[in-house]
Scaffold this active site. Sequence first.
Site, PDB file in Angstrom:
ATOM      1  CG  PHE A  13      -1.555   1.217   1.648  1.00  0.00           C
ATOM      2  CD1 PHE A  13      -2.157   2.062   0.738  1.00  0.00           C
ATOM      3  CD2 PHE A  13      -1.566   1.562   2.993  1.00  0.00           C
ATOM      4  CE1 PHE A  13      -2.754   3.258   1.150  1.00  0.00           C
ATOM      5  CE2 PHE A  13      -2.159   2.739   3.418  1.00  0.00           C
ATOM      6  CZ  PHE A  13      -2.741   3.589   2.500  1.00  0.00           C
ATOM      7  CB  SER A  37       4.825 -19.742  -6.552  1.00  0.00           C
ATOM      8  OG  SER A  37       3.522 -19.704  -6.008  1.00  0.00           O
ATOM      9  CB  ILE A  85       1.531  -3.985   8.707  1.00  0.00           C
ATOM     10  CG1 ILE A  85       0.687  -4.443   7.524  1.00  0.00           C
ATOM     11  CG2 ILE A  85       2.872  -3.437   8.252  1.00  0.00           C
ATOM     12  CD1 ILE A  85       0.370  -3.332   6.529  1.00  0.00           C
ATOM     13  CE1 TYR A 149       3.487  -3.725  12.476  1.00  0.00           C
ATOM     14  CE2 TYR A 149       2.115  -2.377  13.918  1.00  0.00           C
ATOM     15  CZ  TYR A 149       2.923  -2.503  12.805  1.00  0.00           C
ATOM     16  OH  TYR A 149       3.177  -1.393  12.022  1.00  0.00           O
ATOM     17  NE  ARG A 213      -5.412   3.447  16.430  1.00  0.00           N
ATOM     18  CZ  ARG A 213      -5.696   3.080  17.687  1.00  0.00           C
ATOM     19  NH1 ARG A 213      -6.058   4.007  18.575  1.00  0.00           N
ATOM     20  NH2 ARG A 213      -5.627   1.815  18.046  1.00  0.00           N
TER      21      ARG A 213
END
Length: 331
Positions: A13, A37, A85, A149, A213
């Site tokens: 992203f 692959s 992430i 994380y 946030r």
Amino acid sequence: MNTLVAVTGAEGFIGSHLTETLVAAGFRVRAMAQYNSFSSYGWLETLSPDVLDQVEIVLGDVRDPGSVQQLVEGAEAVYHLAALIAIPYSYQAPHSYVDTNVTGTLNVLEAVRRLGIPRLVHTSTSETYGTARTVPISEDHPINTQSPYAASKAGGDRLADSYHASFGTPVVTLRPFNTFGPRQSMRAVIPTVIGQVAAGTRTITLGDPRPTRDFLYVKDTAHAFLAVGTAPADAVVGRTFNAGTGGEVSVGELAALIGKLMGAELEIRQDEQRIRPAASEVMRLVANASRLRAATGWGPEYDLERGLGHTIDFFRNPANLARYKTGIYNI
């Protein structure tokens, strides 16, 4: 200019947007996409031909030292974005996060050190701060890792700091707050809401609606990377910089705003599997980015509504929406 720079995580992203931004600024880009692959180059495959003319795509893996050395050789700067992430998945597969986010970062640092690369931009995350103790959060805020994380990213940060202190490695750390925009995965809240609405759903399933946030539009994030990657060394090397807007919005308020912008009456339903463990939830994140502004002159150009508008347009495109699984919980 035609200077060569290297990007890890370029297929993702933020990495794909950064690749576009670097080419627009006159750089040639050697872009690493994780080996697979299917020979897939991820979001790099959607970039325009005139951008891709200046991009050399290589398949590799930051967990492999040889891949990293081949990627960065001859580059004037390295932008290290490759990472695992998704916070929920880190509860299930913490070893994978250490392998990629800690050992992968070590491999990048070692390659930059051995080859004498003039600049390394290392990517951190606001999640390393944990729930805000003081607001807005400056770079001096205590580190409080509340998920595997976040811990793995903090480990990479500490390695970057140690390599600068021990070996003089020319590393600068950028700590973006919650980036959003076109191409973001469904594991994040904004694509989750927009994708569900674009697919015709009006009962939206979310986790906890209370956390707040600081949402930063992806083009502003990409320009923050460019700013610290090109600023004079004495202004940025050896330092950590927040990138954010200084504003905050709760998940619940955000969902209501998206419904308004998309002209949809939404019912918000809380899904227990989307809720983090209580002690792991970060309740409040809002950035103080004054250090970055003072060092480089960077500042965000997109407010939340403008950025959401571009993101909504992206997901309303049937070809883009078809890339996503909007009907399941994407961890």
